[in-house]
Design an enzyme around this catalytic site. Structure first.
Site, PDB file in Angstrom:
ATOM      1  N   ASP A  65       0.813  -1.223   0.000  1.00 19.66           N
ATOM      2  CA  ASP A  65       0.000   0.000   0.000  1.00 19.66           C
ATOM      3  C   ASP A  65       0.848   1.276   0.000  1.00 19.66           C
ATOM      4  OD1 ASP A  65      -2.668  -0.836  -0.161  1.00 19.66           O
ATOM      5  OD2 ASP A  65      -2.845  -1.163   2.010  1.00 19.66           O
ATOM      6  N   ARG A  90       0.634  -1.612   7.686  1.00 20.07           N
ATOM      7  CA  ARG A  90       1.199  -0.410   7.063  1.00 20.07           C
ATOM      8  C   ARG A  90       2.140   0.353   8.002  1.00 20.07           C
ATOM      9  NH1 ARG A  90      -2.712   3.243   3.569  1.00 20.07           N
ATOM     10  NH2 ARG A  90      -0.662   3.741   2.729  1.00 20.07           N
ATOM     11  N   ARG A 136      -9.584   5.676  11.089  1.00 16.88           N
ATOM     12  CA  ARG A 136      -8.135   5.557  11.095  1.00 16.88           C
ATOM     13  C   ARG A 136      -7.482   6.570  12.056  1.00 16.88           C
ATOM     14  NH1 ARG A 136      -6.344   2.814   6.352  1.00 16.88           N
ATOM     15  NH2 ARG A 136      -7.926   1.257   5.900  1.00 16.88           N
ATOM     16  N   HIS A 165     -11.223   7.148   5.038  1.00 24.22           N
ATOM     17  CA  HIS A 165     -10.327   8.308   5.135  1.00 24.22           C
ATOM     18  C   HIS A 165     -11.111   9.545   4.659  1.00 24.22           C
ATOM     19  CE1 HIS A 165      -6.298   5.949   4.564  1.00 24.22           C
ATOM     20  NE2 HIS A 165      -6.357   6.385   5.803  1.00 24.22           N
ATOM     21  N   CYS A 259      -5.146   9.626  -3.072  1.00 23.57           N
ATOM     22  CA  CYS A 259      -4.415   8.686  -2.208  1.00 23.57           C
ATOM     23  C   CYS A 259      -2.966   8.518  -2.661  1.00 23.57           C
ATOM     24  CB  CYS A 259      -5.078   7.318  -2.214  1.00 23.57           C
ATOM     25  SG  CYS A 259      -6.738   7.287  -1.570  1.00 23.57           S
TER      26      CYS A 259
HETATM   27  N1  ARG Z   1      -5.338   0.037   1.177  1.00 22.00           N
HETATM   28  C1  ARG Z   1      -5.059   1.328   1.712  1.00 22.00           C
HETATM   29  C2  ARG Z   1      -5.589   1.431   3.127  1.00 22.00           C
HETATM   30  O1  ARG Z   1      -6.648   0.934   3.373  1.00 22.00           O
HETATM   31  C3  ARG Z   1      -5.619   2.404   0.849  1.00 22.00           C
HETATM   32  C4  ARG Z   1      -5.239   3.772   1.283  1.00 22.00           C
HETATM   33  C5  ARG Z   1      -5.889   4.861   0.478  1.00 22.00           C
HETATM   34  N2  ARG Z   1      -5.356   6.133   0.815  1.00 22.00           N
HETATM   35  C6  ARG Z   1      -6.077   7.225   1.029  1.00 22.00           C
HETATM   36  N3  ARG Z   1      -5.458   8.342   1.188  1.00 22.00           N
HETATM   37  N4  ARG Z   1      -7.381   7.202   1.103  1.00 22.00           N
HETATM   38  O2  ARG Z   1      -4.968   1.975   3.991  1.00 22.00           O
END
Ligand code: ARG
Length: 266
Positions: A65, A90, A136, A165, A259
């Site tokens: 990612d 991550r 998040r 997000h 993203c």
């Molecule tokens: N697979 C990643 C996650 O879930 C995607 C992140 C997308 N980034 C964003 N800025 N919305 O963390």
């Protein structure tokens, strides 16, 4: 031409859908890194054709990612607020991005104490930073960022797991106005947005579902998911130049143009 922006991006050489940390990800369906790279390059080309500067951070094997550079940090007035990822998968990206900024001479940099996913949940306007929480980024990070950056931070609560997000549900059109999908926000946060941005562009559920709100505007040009048709028309009606891009492969991991883009604000 709009003033030139500076973006940090990460080529998706190691892109894959290997785990599930948002509802878009399906490891059994997989994703193709070569297709992702081709689409990502069209995004990078679009920025460069607009006269923007693109810097690159080396992708790290085992961090599929990492292409989603927006999550790597928040840079405002040259100050670099580091990310601290919510998920174990991550976690190593935070230090990797912060190291890039240190090695490239940015200061001050700050290693965050509070969980936050950088520009994924912090969107900067001229006089305020809009900050998402609910999935998040911790609300305590909003205060930490405000203190470090010296800019007012307004908390917005996300309630739909598909829009985990802030940058999946809202983008700044310029320094003073935004586009957003109301359904992604709590009732109170919808009220806050209506109050702060009476003239905002409201996007449909359909355009949100193709990552239409995950767009990047320089104030004149909006780099937008090609599938977000209705939103594109409204932006054009408002005098903005729309540049469509296809990032459908990256969408399989729950990401779009924004993203993939970390803005470095001097
Ligand atoms: N697979 C990643 C996650 O879930 C995607 C992140 C997308 N980034 C964003 N800025 N919305 O963390």
């Amino acid at each position: 031409m709009a003033p030139s922006r500076h973006y940090l991006m990460c080529r998706p050489d190691h892109f894959a859908v290997e785990y599930v940390i948002n509802p878009w990800m399906d490891p059994s369906a997989g994703a193709d890194a070569a297709t992702a790279v081709r689409q990502w390059e069209s995004l990078k080309d679009a920025y460069e054709e607009l006269g923007h500067r693109v810097s690159l951070i080396d992708p790290v094997e085992g961090l599929p990612d990492m292409v989603f550079a927006a999550n790597g940090a928040l840079v405002v007035g040259g100050r670099v607020y580091g990310a601290r990822f919510a998920s174990e998968q991550r976690a190593a990206e935070g230090p990797a991005y912060l190291r890039w900024f240190v090695e490239n001479g940015y200061e001050p940099t700050m290693e965050a104490m509070e969980t936050n996913e950088g520009e994924g949940d912090f969107l900067t306007l001229d006089h305020v930073i809009l900050a998402g929480t609910g999935f998040r980024t911790a609300i305590t990070a909003h205060k930490e960022a405000q203190e470090f950056l010296g800019r007012p931070v307004v908390t917005l609560r996300l309630v739909d797991p598909r829009y985990y997000h802030l940058d999946t549900a809202l983008f700044p059109l310029d320094g003073t106005n935004i586009a957003y999908y109301p359904g992604a926000f709590s009732r109170g946060s919808q009220e806050v947005l209506r109050h702060m941005f009476p003239d905002a562009v409201l996007a449909s559920a359909e355009d949100a579902a193709v990552f239409g709100l995950n767009a990047v505007s320089d104030g004149e040009n909006v780099v937008l998911e090609a599938d977000a048709g209705e939103l594109a028309l409204e932006l054009k009606r408002r005098g903005l130049n729309v540049i469509p891009v296809d990032l459908s492969e990256l969408r399989k991991a729950g990401g779009g143009p924004k993203c993939c883009t970390l803005e470095i604000r001097p």
